[in-house]
Design an enzyme around this catalytic site. Sequence first.
Site, PDB file in Angstrom:
ATOM      1  CG  ASN A 278      45.537  47.881  50.797  1.00 45.47           C
ATOM      2  OD1 ASN A 278      44.764  48.077  50.954  1.00 45.47           O
ATOM      3  ND2 ASN A 278      45.335  46.525  51.625  1.00 45.47           N
TER       4      ASN A 278
ATOM      5  N   GLY B 277      55.312  37.807  50.023  1.00 40.97           N
ATOM      6  CA  GLY B 277      55.634  37.994  48.888  1.00 40.97           C
ATOM      7  C   GLY B 277      55.593  37.509  47.513  1.00 40.97           C
TER       8      GLY B 277
ATOM      9  CE1 TYR C  30      33.373  37.571  44.965  1.00 42.58           C
ATOM     10  CE2 TYR C  30      35.627  35.868  44.837  1.00 42.58           C
ATOM     11  CZ  TYR C  30      35.176  36.983  44.553  1.00 42.58           C
ATOM     12  OH  TYR C  30      34.581  38.003  43.191  1.00 42.58           O
TER      13      TYR C  30
HETATM   14  P1  NAD Z   1      32.284  45.874  43.678  1.00 43.45           P
HETATM   15  O1  NAD Z   1      32.786  45.496  45.265  1.00 43.45           O
HETATM   16  O2  NAD Z   1      33.556  47.615  43.412  1.00 43.45           O
HETATM   17  O3  NAD Z   1      31.083  45.640  42.703  1.00 43.45           O
HETATM   18  C1  NAD Z   1      30.416  44.767  43.281  1.00 43.45           C
HETATM   19  C2  NAD Z   1      29.115  46.011  42.277  1.00 43.45           C
HETATM   20  O4  NAD Z   1      28.112  45.019  43.062  1.00 43.45           O
HETATM   21  C3  NAD Z   1      28.773  46.996  43.130  1.00 43.45           C
HETATM   22  O5  NAD Z   1      28.399  48.425  43.094  1.00 43.45           O
HETATM   23  C4  NAD Z   1      28.188  46.888  44.925  1.00 43.45           C
HETATM   24  O6  NAD Z   1      27.208  47.094  45.296  1.00 43.45           O
HETATM   25  C5  NAD Z   1      26.793  45.940  44.066  1.00 43.45           C
HETATM   26  N1  NAD Z   1      26.179  44.613  45.002  1.00 43.45           N
HETATM   27  C6  NAD Z   1      26.735  43.976  45.785  1.00 43.45           C
HETATM   28  N2  NAD Z   1      26.404  43.408  46.223  1.00 43.45           N
HETATM   29  C7  NAD Z   1      24.724  43.351  46.083  1.00 43.45           C
HETATM   30  C8  NAD Z   1      23.440  43.015  45.972  1.00 43.45           C
HETATM   31  N3  NAD Z   1      22.963  42.533  46.643  1.00 43.45           N
HETATM   32  N4  NAD Z   1      22.309  43.537  44.919  1.00 43.45           N
HETATM   33  C9  NAD Z   1      22.848  44.549  44.188  1.00 43.45           C
HETATM   34  N5  NAD Z   1      23.602  45.188  44.247  1.00 43.45           N
HETATM   35  C10 NAD Z   1      24.638  44.324  44.484  1.00 43.45           C
HETATM   36  O7  NAD Z   1      33.784  44.603  42.782  1.00 43.45           O
HETATM   37  P2  NAD Z   1      34.200  44.219  41.032  1.00 43.45           P
HETATM   38  O8  NAD Z   1      35.668  44.527  41.090  1.00 43.45           O
HETATM   39  O9  NAD Z   1      33.425  45.664  40.198  1.00 43.45           O
HETATM   40  O10 NAD Z   1      33.644  43.046  41.133  1.00 43.45           O
HETATM   41  C11 NAD Z   1      32.692  43.376  39.958  1.00 43.45           C
HETATM   42  C12 NAD Z   1      32.225  41.310  39.791  1.00 43.45           C
HETATM   43  O11 NAD Z   1      33.461  41.335  39.027  1.00 43.45           O
HETATM   44  C13 NAD Z   1      32.180  40.762  40.884  1.00 43.45           C
HETATM   45  O12 NAD Z   1      30.813  39.375  40.660  1.00 43.45           O
HETATM   46  C14 NAD Z   1      33.481  40.082  41.321  1.00 43.45           C
HETATM   47  O13 NAD Z   1      32.866  38.569  41.664  1.00 43.45           O
HETATM   48  C15 NAD Z   1      33.452  39.494  39.281  1.00 43.45           C
HETATM   49  N6  NAD Z   1      35.325  39.995  40.207  1.00 43.45           N
HETATM   50  C16 NAD Z   1      35.824  41.066  39.611  1.00 43.45           C
HETATM   51  C17 NAD Z   1      37.670  41.257  40.003  1.00 43.45           C
HETATM   52  C18 NAD Z   1      37.987  41.911  40.436  1.00 43.45           C
HETATM   53  O14 NAD Z   1      39.570  41.685  40.329  1.00 43.45           O
HETATM   54  N7  NAD Z   1      38.045  43.398  40.350  1.00 43.45           N
HETATM   55  C19 NAD Z   1      37.719  39.030  39.427  1.00 43.45           C
HETATM   56  C20 NAD Z   1      37.173  38.266  40.021  1.00 43.45           C
HETATM   57  C21 NAD Z   1      35.566  37.970  39.459  1.00 43.45           C
HETATM   58  N1  UDP Z   2      47.920  41.416  49.629  1.00 41.17           N
HETATM   59  C1  UDP Z   2      49.679  42.280  49.875  1.00 41.17           C
HETATM   60  N2  UDP Z   2      48.758  43.413  50.398  1.00 41.17           N
HETATM   61  C2  UDP Z   2      48.129  43.924  50.715  1.00 41.17           C
HETATM   62  C3  UDP Z   2      47.009  43.416  49.843  1.00 41.17           C
HETATM   63  C4  UDP Z   2      46.604  42.563  49.234  1.00 41.17           C
HETATM   64  O1  UDP Z   2      49.705  41.236  50.125  1.00 41.17           O
HETATM   65  O2  UDP Z   2      47.749  45.101  51.501  1.00 41.17           O
HETATM   66  C5  UDP Z   2      48.153  40.616  48.850  1.00 41.17           C
HETATM   67  C6  UDP Z   2      47.621  39.740  48.879  1.00 41.17           C
HETATM   68  O3  UDP Z   2      47.826  38.746  50.241  1.00 41.17           O
HETATM   69  C7  UDP Z   2      47.143  38.571  47.730  1.00 41.17           C
HETATM   70  C8  UDP Z   2      47.719  39.335  47.106  1.00 41.17           C
HETATM   71  O4  UDP Z   2      47.907  40.670  47.354  1.00 41.17           O
HETATM   72  O5  UDP Z   2      48.188  37.447  48.275  1.00 41.17           O
HETATM   73  C9  UDP Z   2      46.269  39.478  46.010  1.00 41.17           C
HETATM   74  O6  UDP Z   2      45.366  40.351  46.958  1.00 41.17           O
HETATM   75  P1  UDP Z   2      43.648  40.852  47.010  1.00 41.17           P
HETATM   76  O7  UDP Z   2      42.993  40.633  48.290  1.00 41.17           O
HETATM   77  O8  UDP Z   2      44.055  42.197  45.593  1.00 41.17           O
HETATM   78  O9  UDP Z   2      43.226  39.659  45.896  1.00 41.17           O
HETATM   79  P2  UDP Z   2      42.512  38.248  46.127  1.00 41.17           P
HETATM   80  O10 UDP Z   2      43.558  37.541  46.515  1.00 41.17           O
HETATM   81  O11 UDP Z   2      41.422  37.711  45.753  1.00 41.17           O
HETATM   82  O12 UDP Z   2      43.650  37.914  44.268  1.00 41.17           O
END
Ligand code: NAD
Ligand code: UDP
Length: 311
Positions: free
Chosen positions: A189, A206, A144
């Site tokens: 979660n 935590g 990722y």
């Molecule tokens: P999500 O998993 O809910 O949404 C991702 C979407 O992309 C899904 O609908 C999935 O089916 C689709 N997808 C995955 N692979 C695909 C492919 N090969 N072709 C077409 N569609 C595909 O995640 P999200 O939280 O909505 O994240 C959306 C974007 O924002 C992502 O690119 C993610 O990296 C970025 N992002 C999200 C967060 C967050 O906190 N949610 C943080 C940083 C970056």
């Molecule tokens: N985390 C946790 N319990 C859970 C899920 C996540 O303590 O059930 C922690 C995880 O280890 C991380 C933080 O919460 O330190 C955020 O995790 P998340 O997967 O939401 O996002 P990311 O690590 O990608 O920021």
Amino acid sequence: MKKILITGGAGFIGSHLCKRLLDEGNDLICVDNYFTGSKENISGLFKSPYFEVLRHDVCFPLYVEVDEIYNLACPASPIHYQHDPVQTTKTSVHGAINMLGLAKRINARILQASTSEIYGDPEIHPQKEEYWGNVNPIGPRSCYDEGKRCAETLFFDYQRQHKLDIKVVRIFNTYGPNMHPNDGRVVSNFIMQALQNQDITIYGDGTQTRSFCYIDDLVNGMIKMMTSSSKVIGPINLGNPTEYKIIDLAKIIIELTKSKSTIINKNLPVDDPMRRKPDISEAKSSIDWEPSTELKDGLKQTIDYFKTKLK
Ligand code: NAD
Ligand code: UDP
């Protein structure tokens, strides 16, 4: 009417973005392969004649005519992106190449949904856009992190080499309705566990921190960035700078849900970043954006959503 393509439009962030852009009077094409997204997330939009969905994998070329592209397709939660890591890198890298190629052919503006993960486990706090990051290239999160870093490289090379009109936003942890209840992210979660009076699983002790941005604030920022002057290309951090320890997030969720859950500790996942907080001064000055939703207010909306999932 602008024609806009949103890849990953059936996912958590994509579905909110689709709704906002449709409400604002645009003509949308939502592309998704439903790996982590769902039709339920966008079912409210199907009745509009200006909302079209294509089941398509962005790893393959796409030929459509639009004015703007938001490239969001990519699983975002660690359990989902680690499920098939090779596919995750392909989605980020081949997906970016295909969408950039499309943007070049049709002369469209294109925005990349990048991530705070490109900073890895940061040694600089809070994280500013100038920081190059501290990323393990061969660990379980690398598919990722490095996929997203390579996508940024491609965006900037297309901009330098082909004068493409690009925008790059680095999204920090975002939460809200339409999150997948089982995607393993901390907010979903903890809320699902609290609502069912199950143990709240804290990974590690935590004390690691995250900064949580409510979805409506994030969508505002993404649209502000897309519609900003072509000189503003980013990368720009979009996130809420208020930092919380994960243990404190658990306590707030227990309080808001009036849960009887107890907190338990599990092993910290490999390469789990210890601190994360965006410096958003760039977003403030160049697109006049900052989040306004308090964590407790956003969590209440999210809790209400997850309650409907348990009915
Ligand atoms: P999500 O998993 O809910 O949404 C991702 C979407 O992309 C899904 O609908 C999935 O089916 C689709 N997808 C995955 N692979 C695909 C492919 N090969 N072709 C077409 N569609 C595909 O995640 P999200 O939280 O909505 O994240 C959306 C974007 O924002 C992502 O690119 C993610 O990296 C970025 N992002 C999200 C967060 C967050 O906190 N949610 C943080 C940083 C970056
Ligand atoms: N985390 C946790 N319990 C859970 C899920 C996540 O303590 O059930 C922690 C995880 O280890 C991380 C933080 O919460 O330190 C955020 O995790 P998340 O997967 O939401 O996002 P990311 O690590 O990608 O920021």
